[in-house]
Each structure stands twice: as structure tokens, then as C-alpha cells.
Design a protein around this motif. Structure first.
Motif, PDB file in Angstrom:
ATOM      1  N   ASP A  75       0.817  -1.200   0.000  1.00  0.00           N
ATOM      2  CA  ASP A  75       0.000   0.000   0.000  1.00  0.00           C
ATOM      3  C   ASP A  75       0.856   1.258   0.000  1.00  0.00           C
ATOM      4  O   ASP A  75       0.586   2.237   0.683  1.00  0.00           O
ATOM      5  CB  ASP A  75      -0.931   0.009   1.227  1.00  0.00           C
ATOM      6  N   GLU A  76       1.932   1.244  -0.783  1.00  0.00           N
ATOM      7  CA  GLU A  76       2.852   2.379  -0.829  1.00  0.00           C
ATOM      8  C   GLU A  76       2.280   3.497  -1.691  1.00  0.00           C
ATOM      9  O   GLU A  76       1.737   3.272  -2.773  1.00  0.00           O
ATOM     10  CB  GLU A  76       4.185   1.916  -1.408  1.00  0.00           C
ATOM     11  N   LEU A  77       2.405   4.741  -1.200  1.00  0.00           N
ATOM     12  CA  LEU A  77       2.017   5.899  -1.985  1.00  0.00           C
ATOM     13  C   LEU A  77       3.156   6.266  -2.935  1.00  0.00           C
ATOM     14  O   LEU A  77       4.289   5.860  -2.744  1.00  0.00           O
ATOM     15  CB  LEU A  77       1.696   7.075  -1.060  1.00  0.00           C
ATOM     16  N   GLN A  78       2.865   7.041  -3.970  1.00  0.00           N
ATOM     17  CA  GLN A  78       3.885   7.392  -4.951  1.00  0.00           C
ATOM     18  C   GLN A  78       4.388   8.813  -4.704  1.00  0.00           C
ATOM     19  O   GLN A  78       3.618   9.717  -4.390  1.00  0.00           O
ATOM     20  CB  GLN A  78       3.312   7.280  -6.371  1.00  0.00           C
ATOM     21  N   ARG A  79       5.702   9.026  -4.878  1.00  0.00           N
ATOM     22  CA  ARG A  79       6.310  10.333  -4.684  1.00  0.00           C
ATOM     23  C   ARG A  79       6.179  11.140  -5.976  1.00  0.00           C
ATOM     24  O   ARG A  79       7.017  11.044  -6.872  1.00  0.00           O
ATOM     25  CB  ARG A  79       7.777  10.169  -4.262  1.00  0.00           C
ATOM     26  N   ARG A  80       5.142  11.949  -6.045  1.00  0.00           N
ATOM     27  CA  ARG A  80       4.853  12.708  -7.258  1.00  0.00           C
ATOM     28  C   ARG A  80       5.026  14.216  -7.074  1.00  0.00           C
ATOM     29  O   ARG A  80       4.981  14.966  -8.039  1.00  0.00           O
ATOM     30  CB  ARG A  80       3.419  12.437  -7.715  1.00  0.00           C
ATOM     31  N   LEU A  81       5.172  14.695  -5.834  1.00  0.00           N
ATOM     32  CA  LEU A  81       5.187  16.131  -5.563  1.00  0.00           C
ATOM     33  C   LEU A  81       6.621  16.659  -5.487  1.00  0.00           C
ATOM     34  O   LEU A  81       7.456  16.121  -4.766  1.00  0.00           O
ATOM     35  CB  LEU A  81       4.470  16.431  -4.246  1.00  0.00           C
ATOM     36  N   GLY A  82       6.890  17.735  -6.241  1.00  0.00           N
ATOM     37  CA  GLY A  82       8.176  18.402  -6.168  1.00  0.00           C
ATOM     38  C   GLY A  82       8.164  19.529  -5.151  1.00  0.00           C
ATOM     39  O   GLY A  82       7.173  19.748  -4.435  1.00  0.00           O
ATOM     40  N   GLY A  83       9.264  20.296  -5.093  1.00  0.00           N
ATOM     41  CA  GLY A  83       9.368  21.375  -4.116  1.00  0.00           C
ATOM     42  C   GLY A  83       8.319  22.449  -4.306  1.00  0.00           C
ATOM     43  O   GLY A  83       7.705  22.919  -3.340  1.00  0.00           O
ATOM     44  N   THR A  84       8.077  22.858  -5.549  1.00  0.00           N
ATOM     45  CA  THR A  84       7.068  23.887  -5.814  1.00  0.00           C
ATOM     46  C   THR A  84       5.683  23.407  -5.416  1.00  0.00           C
ATOM     47  O   THR A  84       4.893  24.157  -4.823  1.00  0.00           O
ATOM     48  CB  THR A  84       7.080  24.277  -7.304  1.00  0.00           C
ATOM     49  N   ARG A 137       8.909  14.063  -3.501  1.00  0.00           N
ATOM     50  CA  ARG A 137      10.186  13.592  -4.022  1.00  0.00           C
ATOM     51  C   ARG A 137      11.337  14.167  -3.188  1.00  0.00           C
ATOM     52  O   ARG A 137      11.316  15.337  -2.822  1.00  0.00           O
ATOM     53  CB  ARG A 137      10.351  13.997  -5.490  1.00  0.00           C
ATOM     54  N   ASP A 138      12.343  13.346  -2.928  1.00  0.00           N
ATOM     55  CA  ASP A 138      13.519  13.755  -2.157  1.00  0.00           C
ATOM     56  C   ASP A 138      13.101  14.496  -0.881  1.00  0.00           C
ATOM     57  O   ASP A 138      13.484  15.660  -0.676  1.00  0.00           O
ATOM     58  CB  ASP A 138      14.417  14.648  -3.020  1.00  0.00           C
ATOM     59  N   PRO A 139      12.316  13.849   0.001  1.00  0.00           N
ATOM     60  CA  PRO A 139      11.745  14.560   1.149  1.00  0.00           C
ATOM     61  C   PRO A 139      12.771  15.128   2.115  1.00  0.00           C
ATOM     62  O   PRO A 139      12.516  16.139   2.761  1.00  0.00           O
ATOM     63  CB  PRO A 139      10.891  13.486   1.825  1.00  0.00           C
ATOM     64  N   GLN A 140      13.961  14.501   2.233  1.00  0.00           N
ATOM     65  CA  GLN A 140      14.970  15.012   3.168  1.00  0.00           C
ATOM     66  C   GLN A 140      15.427  16.421   2.800  1.00  0.00           C
ATOM     67  O   GLN A 140      15.824  17.198   3.666  1.00  0.00           O
ATOM     68  CB  GLN A 140      16.180  14.072   3.217  1.00  0.00           C
ATOM     69  N   ARG A 141      15.373  16.762   1.524  1.00  0.00           N
ATOM     70  CA  ARG A 141      15.751  18.105   1.069  1.00  0.00           C
ATOM     71  C   ARG A 141      14.525  18.978   0.820  1.00  0.00           C
ATOM     72  O   ARG A 141      14.517  20.168   1.155  1.00  0.00           O
ATOM     73  CB  ARG A 141      16.576  18.007  -0.223  1.00  0.00           C
TER      74      ARG A 141
END
Length: 424
Positions: A12-21, A217-221
Motif C-alpha cells: 500500500d505504498e504511496l507514490q512520490r509525485r510532488l516536487g518542491g514547488t 520527491r527527495d523529502p529530506q531536502r
């Protein structure tokens, strides 16, 4: 401490689709609108000419909360926000209590925003319009988080344009008087603190960025950058608009205003702009409602994964990759509240729950080590103390109802643990 949770290999993993903006825009959509159209009047009623001092205090607490949340979100980039942070850093109970406070408080916020839409669009049928707005935005969220981000981007652009028009009209009018900004005898410490607590209701949108950590995307940054950017833009907007409205209406007239920004442009002699402001207010509330439903559904998902809520709510749609059952349940509950609740009564109740949520976030941030990105010690200390002070400075009815709901959640947690222990 537990290791940061991962979702690798989880069905049930969600997808990383959101960028910084996208993350910044979602935060702006949550913050710009909810408070600027709803919280200025009750804050002025509480603090009078001390409204701007209350705004400054709310800013300090919000900054501390944002910093603590950003560091924790980078360490634990999973859906759920402080529910996850409290669980990982302080223990299961504190995580649960944070999640409970967030879900209950923000569900009330959703109803308040839906009713704001109804009040501006069709005052005579505010409840019906509110329910329709909830149904429509739940459908948008169901179709995927990326579509929600694009819609929020458009909403934020419209709202910022309307607010800019209000500021220009107010400050350029011959009726603006800077003397109305002077702090008078009507400002008391208790009133200023209460105003800060009410205004904090408007700043809490940056939590939506953290609760979407599993879809960034790249949540640590991305998250540590997006939260302060969104908060900083919002603070500037709020301060400028508050000054503009106060110079035209003054604290007494602002306190009595049902629609402060509309009254401000009328007071500035620009009556033709009032209908535009009404549309902007409705659009702003829609943006806040959209992002609120996103955040509440993701915290519901996280709590359901840990069986604090029915596990069926942890399901993720195979096509749209969203927690569809959680979103449908949240939408249904908010629709019922929007059909029955009172608009103003929801603000104080929501503020109490959200301040409790961030108190736990700051306590969690205190436990981070330097290697884990711990903020300066003063940040979580000020944040925790500020949250507690502002929570108990709210109107007495909000304090009593908010504390009762938190106590009910704690009791439910205790019962569930007792039943589980007996079964084992």
C-alpha cells in the motif's frame, strides 16, 4: 530510538509525485485563506489595537513549530506528520494523541472552511453549498494528489491577486489612517495571547507539507526547504493585509466585521471591489478545504496502518495511489459537520487541537541528536511553551471542549491497550 520508517516493498505504498514547488503551493493553499478571511475579526475582538502584537506572537510560535516539523519530516518522511514523530521519538501514546488531536481538530477546520465557502457564495443556503463543496473536493482528492496540487496552484494565484488588490485599495485610499495602528489601553496581555491563539489557526497549514511526506520527491531536502518558504510568504501576506485593513477600519470596526476584507474595501470607497473580494474569499476557503482534506486523510491512513483506527482505512487505491477509503470517510464526516455546525465555534476548538499537536511535535524535536538534524535547543523549547500558553489562552469554551476531546481520545487508547493485553 526506532529507525526512520520506510515503505519499500509495502503493497500500500504511496507514490512520490510532488516536487518542491508543489509542496510550497500546498502549504500556501492551506494557510492563505483560512485565517485572513476568518480569523482577523475575532482576533481584533480579543486584542483590540494589540492585534498586530498577537500576530507577531503567533509568528514566533509558528516559526518554531515549522522548524521542528521540518527537521522531523526530513528524518521521518512518511505520511502522518506528528503522529509519526511522536510515536517514533516519545512513544506510541504521544504519537496517537497527536494524531487524534490533528484528525479531530482539522476535521472541524474542514467544516469551518466549507461553511466559509457557503457564507460567501450563497449566504441563505450556506450549509447546502458547504456540503456540495466537500463532496466536490473529496472527488478531486480521490482522483490523485497531483491533480490536487495543480488545482491548489490555481487557487493560490487567484487569492494572492485578490489580497493584493485589497491592500492597494486600502493603503492608497484617503481614509487610511496610520494612527489606527497605535496600541491603546484596550490591548491586554490576556487578549493579545488569545488573539495569537486564534491567529495561529491560520498558520497551521505547513503541517500539510509534512503529512504528505510519503508523496514528496527527495523529502529530506524538499520538506525542510518548502515549509519555511511557505510560512515566510504567508507571514508577509498576513502582516501586510492586517495593516491595510486596520488602517481603514480600526480595531473596533474590524472586531465587529462579518466580512473584514469586504468591509475594508467599502470603507476605502472602492465598493466595486467588494464582490471580487467575496469571490476571492470563497476561492481561498476552497483552497484551504482541499489541502485540509488531504492532510486529515493522510494522518487517518497512518493511524489505520498502526490499527489505532480501523485497518481498512489504510488501503491505497491501485490506480490513483491515494488512501481512498480514508478520504471518503473524512469527506463524509466533514459533510455531516458542514450541514450542522457553526462557523465561528469551530475556530477555537480547532486551534486547541492543533496547538496540542504541535506541542508534541516540539517535544519530539527536542529528542533529536545533532547528527539527526536537531534544531537549536531554544526552538523546540519556545515552540512547546508557546503552544501550551496559546492553547490555554483561548476562549474557555474552546479549552474545555478541546481538553475533553483529547481526554476522550486518551481513554479510548487506554481501553484498546487493555483489551489487547487481555487477549494476548
Amino acid at each position: 530510538m526506532r529507525k526512520p520508517p520506510t515503505t519499500a516493498g509495502v503493497p500500500d505504498e504511496l507514490q512520490r509525485r510532488l516536487g518542491g514547488t508543489d509542496a510550497v503551493v500546498i502549504g500556501l493553499g492551506s494557510m492563505i485563506g483560512a485565517g485572513i478571511f476568518a480569523a482577523l475579526a475575532p482576533a481584533a475582538q480579543a486584542a483590540g489595537s494589540g492585534l498586530l502584537i498577537g500576530l507577531a506572537l503567533a509568528t514566533v510560535v509558528a516559526y518554531c513549530n515549522a522548524t521542528s516539523s521540518a527537521r522531523l519530516a526530513a528524518r521521518y518522511p512518511a505520511s502522518g506528520g506528528t503522529y509519526v514523530y511522536g510515536r517514533e521519538r516519545l512513544g506510541d501514546f504521544w504519537g496517537y494523541l497527536a494524531g487524534w488531536g490533528f484528525v479531530v481538530g482539522k476535521t472541524a477546520s474542514c467544516a469551518a472552511m466549507a461553511l466559509t465557502v457557503g457564507s460567501y457564495v450563497w449566504p441563505g443556503q450556506a450549509h447546502a453549498v458547504a456540503v456540495g463543496a466537500v463532496v466536490a473536493l473529496t472527488a478531486v482528492n480521490y482522483a490523485g494528489v497531483q491533480k490536487s496540487a495543480w488545482l491548489t496552484r490555481a487557487i493560490v494565484a487567484v487569492v494572492l491577486a485578490v489580497l493584493a488588490a485589497v491592500v492597494v485599495a486600502a493603503l492608497s485610499s484617503g481614509r487610511a489612517d496610520a494612527a489606527r495602528l497605535d496600541v491603546g489601553d484596550d490591548a491586554t496581555l490576556g487578549g493579545v495571547l488569545q488573539a495569537a491563539g486564534l491567529l495561529f489557526f491560520a498558520f497551521a497549514g505547513y503541517a500539510r507539507i509534512a503529512t504528505l511526506g510519503e508523496e514528496v520527491r527527495d523529502p529530506q531536502r524538499t520538506i525542510p526547504r518548502a515549509i519555511p518558504i511557505a510560512l515566510g510568504i504567508t507571514l508577509v501576506v498576513y502582516a501586510v493585509v492586517a495593516v491595510a485593513v486596520l488602517t481603514v477600519l480600526g480595531p473596533e470596526e474590524l472586531a465587529d466585521a462579518a466580512a473584514p476584507l469586504s468591509d475594508a474595501v467599502r470603507g476605502a470607497g472602492v465598493d466595486w471591489l467588494a464582490p471580487v473580494v467575496r469571490v476571492g474569499a470563497a476561492v481561498a476557503a476552497l483552497g484551504s478545504l482541499l489541502a485540509l482534506i488531504l492532510g486529515v486523510s493522510r494522518t487517518t491512513l497512518a493511524m489505520a496502518r498502526d490499527h489505532h483506527l480501523p485497518h481498512a482505512l489504510a488501503a491505497v487505491h491501485p490506480k490513483f495511489k491515494v488512501p481512498h477509503r480514508a478520504e471518503l470517510l473524512v469527506g463524509a464526516v466533514v459533510a455531516v459537520l458542514a450541514a450542522t455546525a457553526d462557523l465561528r465555534g469551530a475556530i477555537g476548538f480547532s486551534s486547541f487541537g492543533v496547538l496540542a499537536y504541535y506541542a508534541i511535535a516540539n517535544a519530539s524535536a527536542w529528542t533529536l541528536t545533532p547528527a539527526e538534524g536537531r534544531p537549536a535547543r531554544i526552538v523546540p523549547v519556545l515552540g512547546l511553551a508557546g503552544c501550551l500558553v496559546l492553547a490555554f489562552a483561548l476562549p474557555l469554551t474552546s479549552v474545555i471542549s478541546g481538553a475533553a476531546v483529547l481526554a476522550l481520545g486518551a481513554a479510548a487508547y487506554g481501553v484498546r491497550r487493555t483489551v489487547a493485553a487481555r487477549r494476548s
